[in-house]
Design a protein around this motif. Structure first.
Motif, PDB file in Angstrom:
ATOM      1  N   ASP A 247       0.821  -1.228   0.000  1.00 16.92           N
ATOM      2  CA  ASP A 247       0.000   0.000   0.000  1.00 16.92           C
ATOM      3  C   ASP A 247       0.847   1.267   0.000  1.00 16.92           C
ATOM      4  N   ASP A 248       2.156   1.116   0.255  1.00 18.45           N
ATOM      5  CA  ASP A 248       3.021   2.300   0.347  1.00 18.45           C
ATOM      6  C   ASP A 248       4.209   2.097  -0.603  1.00 18.45           C
ATOM      7  N   LYS A 249       4.063   2.683  -1.810  1.00 13.52           N
ATOM      8  CA  LYS A 249       5.078   2.466  -2.862  1.00 13.52           C
ATOM      9  C   LYS A 249       6.477   2.898  -2.434  1.00 13.52           C
ATOM     10  N   GLU A 250       6.524   4.041  -1.769  1.00 13.57           N
ATOM     11  CA  GLU A 250       7.825   4.587  -1.368  1.00 13.57           C
ATOM     12  C   GLU A 250       8.528   3.667  -0.368  1.00 13.57           C
ATOM     13  N   LEU A 251       7.747   3.190   0.588  1.00 11.82           N
ATOM     14  CA  LEU A 251       8.292   2.294   1.622  1.00 11.82           C
ATOM     15  C   LEU A 251       8.748   0.974   0.988  1.00 11.82           C
ATOM     16  N   TYR A 252       7.943   0.486   0.044  1.00 13.74           N
ATOM     17  CA  TYR A 252       8.265  -0.754  -0.665  1.00 13.74           C
ATOM     18  C   TYR A 252       9.603  -0.600  -1.397  1.00 13.74           C
ATOM     19  N   ALA A 253       9.768   0.549  -2.070  1.00 13.08           N
ATOM     20  CA  ALA A 253      11.017   0.794  -2.812  1.00 13.08           C
ATOM     21  C   ALA A 253      12.193   0.851  -1.839  1.00 13.08           C
ATOM     22  N   ARG A 254      11.962   1.463  -0.688  1.00 12.45           N
ATOM     23  CA  ARG A 254      13.040   1.578   0.306  1.00 12.45           C
ATOM     24  C   ARG A 254      13.395   0.199   0.878  1.00 12.45           C
ATOM     25  N   ALA A 255      12.371  -0.617   1.154  1.00 13.69           N
ATOM     26  CA  ALA A 255      12.621  -1.971   1.681  1.00 13.69           C
ATOM     27  C   ALA A 255      13.424  -2.776   0.654  1.00 13.69           C
ATOM     28  N   HIS A 256      13.103  -2.592  -0.612  1.00 17.04           N
ATOM     29  CA  HIS A 256      13.807  -3.277  -1.701  1.00 17.04           C
ATOM     30  C   HIS A 256      15.275  -2.857  -1.709  1.00 17.04           C
ATOM     31  N   GLN A 257      15.463  -1.563  -1.647  1.00 16.62           N
ATOM     32  CA  GLN A 257      16.819  -1.011  -1.714  1.00 16.62           C
ATOM     33  C   GLN A 257      17.653  -1.422  -0.489  1.00 16.62           C
ATOM     34  N   GLN A 258      17.013  -1.470   0.671  1.00 14.56           N
ATOM     35  CA  GLN A 258      17.736  -1.841   1.904  1.00 14.56           C
ATOM     36  C   GLN A 258      17.873  -3.356   2.075  1.00 14.56           C
ATOM     37  N   GLY A 259      17.200  -4.120   1.224  1.00 19.36           N
ATOM     38  CA  GLY A 259      17.284  -5.586   1.325  1.00 19.36           C
ATOM     39  C   GLY A 259      16.556  -6.156   2.531  1.00 19.36           C
ATOM     40  N   VAL A 260      15.538  -5.424   3.026  1.00 24.21           N
ATOM     41  CA  VAL A 260      14.765  -5.938   4.167  1.00 24.21           C
ATOM     42  C   VAL A 260      14.140  -7.278   3.765  1.00 24.21           C
ATOM     43  N   HIS A 261      14.199  -8.247   4.673  1.00 24.84           N
ATOM     44  CA  HIS A 261      13.671  -9.586   4.360  1.00 24.84           C
ATOM     45  C   HIS A 261      12.224  -9.715   4.852  1.00 24.84           C
ATOM     46  N   PHE A 262      11.372 -10.301   4.011  1.00 23.98           N
ATOM     47  CA  PHE A 262       9.965 -10.512   4.374  1.00 23.98           C
ATOM     48  C   PHE A 262       9.697 -11.998   4.552  1.00 23.98           C
ATOM     49  N   GLU A 263       9.213 -12.342   5.753  1.00 24.46           N
ATOM     50  CA  GLU A 263       8.906 -13.742   6.072  1.00 24.46           C
ATOM     51  C   GLU A 263       7.447 -13.984   5.704  1.00 24.46           C
ATOM     52  N   MET A 264       7.232 -14.480   4.479  1.00 24.70           N
ATOM     53  CA  MET A 264       5.846 -14.664   4.029  1.00 24.70           C
ATOM     54  C   MET A 264       5.319 -16.047   4.432  1.00 24.70           C
ATOM     55  N   CYS A 265       4.034 -16.118   4.694  1.00 18.27           N
ATOM     56  CA  CYS A 265       3.413 -17.369   5.141  1.00 18.27           C
ATOM     57  C   CYS A 265       2.133 -17.556   4.323  1.00 18.27           C
ATOM     58  N   PRO A 266       2.248 -18.182   3.127  1.00 14.00           N
ATOM     59  CA  PRO A 266       1.108 -18.224   2.202  1.00 14.00           C
ATOM     60  C   PRO A 266      -0.175 -18.822   2.782  1.00 14.00           C
ATOM     61  N   ILE A 267      -0.101 -20.021   3.360  1.00 14.96           N
ATOM     62  CA  ILE A 267      -1.337 -20.665   3.854  1.00 14.96           C
ATOM     63  C   ILE A 267      -1.905 -19.856   5.014  1.00 14.96           C
ATOM     64  N   SER A 268      -1.072 -19.482   5.948  1.00 16.22           N
ATOM     65  CA  SER A 268      -1.518 -18.663   7.080  1.00 16.22           C
ATOM     66  C   SER A 268      -2.192 -17.391   6.594  1.00 16.22           C
ATOM     67  N   SER A 269      -1.608 -16.737   5.586  1.00 22.42           N
ATOM     68  CA  SER A 269      -2.136 -15.431   5.150  1.00 22.42           C
ATOM     69  C   SER A 269      -3.535 -15.543   4.568  1.00 22.42           C
ATOM     70  N   ILE A 270      -3.834 -16.686   3.970  1.00 24.35           N
ATOM     71  CA  ILE A 270      -5.184 -16.883   3.419  1.00 24.35           C
ATOM     72  C   ILE A 270      -6.167 -17.216   4.537  1.00 24.35           C
ATOM     73  N   ARG A 271      -5.719 -18.051   5.482  1.00 22.77           N
ATOM     74  CA  ARG A 271      -6.616 -18.449   6.591  1.00 22.77           C
ATOM     75  C   ARG A 271      -6.975 -17.262   7.487  1.00 22.77           C
ATOM     76  N   THR A 272      -6.024 -16.320   7.667  1.00 24.25           N
ATOM     77  CA  THR A 272      -6.322 -15.167   8.542  1.00 24.25           C
ATOM     78  C   THR A 272      -6.934 -14.015   7.745  1.00 24.25           C
ATOM     79  N   ARG A 273      -7.159 -14.237   6.459  1.00 21.56           N
ATOM     80  CA  ARG A 273      -7.678 -13.192   5.552  1.00 21.56           C
ATOM     81  C   ARG A 273      -6.747 -11.970   5.487  1.00 21.56           C
ATOM     82  N   ALA A 274      -5.440 -12.207   5.753  1.00 23.96           N
ATOM     83  CA  ALA A 274      -4.480 -11.112   5.575  1.00 23.96           C
ATOM     84  C   ALA A 274      -4.422 -10.742   4.098  1.00 23.96           C
ATOM     85  N   VAL A 275      -4.660 -11.749   3.250  1.00 17.91           N
ATOM     86  CA  VAL A 275      -4.737 -11.525   1.797  1.00 17.91           C
ATOM     87  C   VAL A 275      -6.046 -12.162   1.314  1.00 17.91           C
TER      88      VAL A 275
END
Ligand SMILES: [Zn+2]
Length: 360
Positions: A247-275
């Motif tokens: 939702d925040d393009k600028e922050l996303y670009a900064r996270a990309h540039q800084q190499g911030v790691h995202f711990e994604m959890c596909p099944i969990s994210s669907i069950r909790t309706r995060a996505v």
């Protein structure tokens, strides 16, 4: 064909799994009986029915599932040791060779489900909990030939615990504690809760000062400002979930540039309706296209009844290629909080295992 014979990922790395969200239901029943705790469940099937989430729900429902069984584990040394030891066996059986398991030392210290009684005497101290789980993970790592570390969680609604969590991270860093996390109800942005000089902020800043690695649950069901707070105020090197950063393009670009790691959890994210329910629109696809630094994880396998392989399979179903999934395994190893020497070893092992894939 068995699930194992379809597993083309013999060496897995997992960075985001709650150890108390991975306990065996059978073990819970045996511990309850040993401790004389009366449960409303007659057998494993009815316990599973009460705590397992197989359809999309909410994060609140997930947290409630924990409340169902935490009193069985909390405050009991042999229960916590057994949970940690069996966790290693379960990881080994799935080909998870390096794992960072997380938990709240305070929530596992006391067997009272009521927060107002959480510090009553007569149960374990948070120090006892960390010492016991470290011991179980170390013994399990050695017996099942894996490498299991741990991350200690602060809880958003209990800022008064955070400085002790930091202290435990420092005291147990030589026993396998590799980082600090913050979990719980994400609508509680730290500074809104206890002012600009949030205790959570202070704990994370001190962690940074003392070279304790930092990850934070953020952008799962909250909002992109929670991710911003994690990156800027908590100095998080990794973000748990983080989907809403989109939702925040600028922050996303900064996270990309800084190499911030995202711990994604596909099944969990669907069950909790995060996505949304359409897996082909999952944020991990955008992350893959943009070559973001992210990994695939289970979160709470006993509650979501998932395995890491099933999360990989869901990612394949979403449209990721096997090579892209192997890349996420390398990402996880590179962004792990393992000591440098061990990290090099893990990366060397991965390179050998996946050498024929052309992805190393
Ligand atoms: Zn989590």
């Amino acid at each position: 064909m068995t699930a194992d014979s379809m597993d083309s990922f013999p060496y897995k790395v997992e960075l985001h799994v709650h150890i108390d969200g991975a306990v065996r239901p059978k073990t819970l029943l045996q511990i309850a009986s040993k401790r004389g705790i009366t449960l409303p469940y007659l057998d494993e099937a009815s316990l599973r029915k009460a705590i397992c989430i197989k359809e999309p729900c909410t994060l609140q429902v997930l947290l409630k599932a924990f409340d169902e069984y935490m009193p069985i584990l909390a405050g009991d040394k042999s229960a916590l040791y057994r949970m940690a030891y069996e966790f290693c066996e379960d990881c080994a059986n799935q080909g998870i060779r390096y794992v960072e398991a997380r938990y709240s030392p305070h929530e596992l210290a006391n067997n009272s489900p009521e927060p107002e009684h959480a510090l009553e005497p007569g149960n374990l101290t948070p120090t006892d909990v960390v010492a016991t789980i470290c011991e179980g993970l170390q013994r399990g790592s050695s017996d099942f030939a894996i490498n299991a570390k741990s991350i200690l969680c602060c809880m958003r609604h209990r800022p008064e615990w955070s400085m002790e969590v930091l202290d435990l991270c420092r005291r147990y860093r030589d026993n396998g504690v590799v980082g600090i996390d913050i979990a719980g109800e994400e609508y509680l942005v730290c500074s809104q809760q206890d002012g600009a000089n949030s205790i959570h902020h202070q704990a994370f800043l001190d962690a940074c000062k003392h070279d304790i690695h930092r990850t934070a649950h953020a952008g799962e069901v909250g909002s992109s400002p929670v991710v911003k707070e994690a990156m800027d105020q908590l100095k998080a090197e990794r973000i748990g979930h983080g989907y809403l950063i989109l939702d925040d393009k600028e922050l996303y670009a900064r996270a990309h540039q800084q190499g911030v790691h995202f711990e994604m959890c596909p099944i969990s994210s669907i069950r909790t309706r995060a996505v949304g329910p359409d897996i082909t629109k999952h944020p991990m696809l955008r992350f893959a296209d943009d070559k973001m630094n992210y990994s695939i994880n289970t979160d709470d396998p006993v509650i979501f009844t998932n395995t890491l392989l099933e999360d990989y399979q869901m990612a394949l179903q979403a449209g990721l290629t096997r090579q892209q999934i192997i890349t996420t395994i390398f990402n996880a190893a590179k962004s792990s909080f393992a000591p440098e020497k061990e990290k090099t070893q893990i990366l060397n092992d991965l390179a050998k295992v996946y050498a024929t894939s052309g992805d190393c």
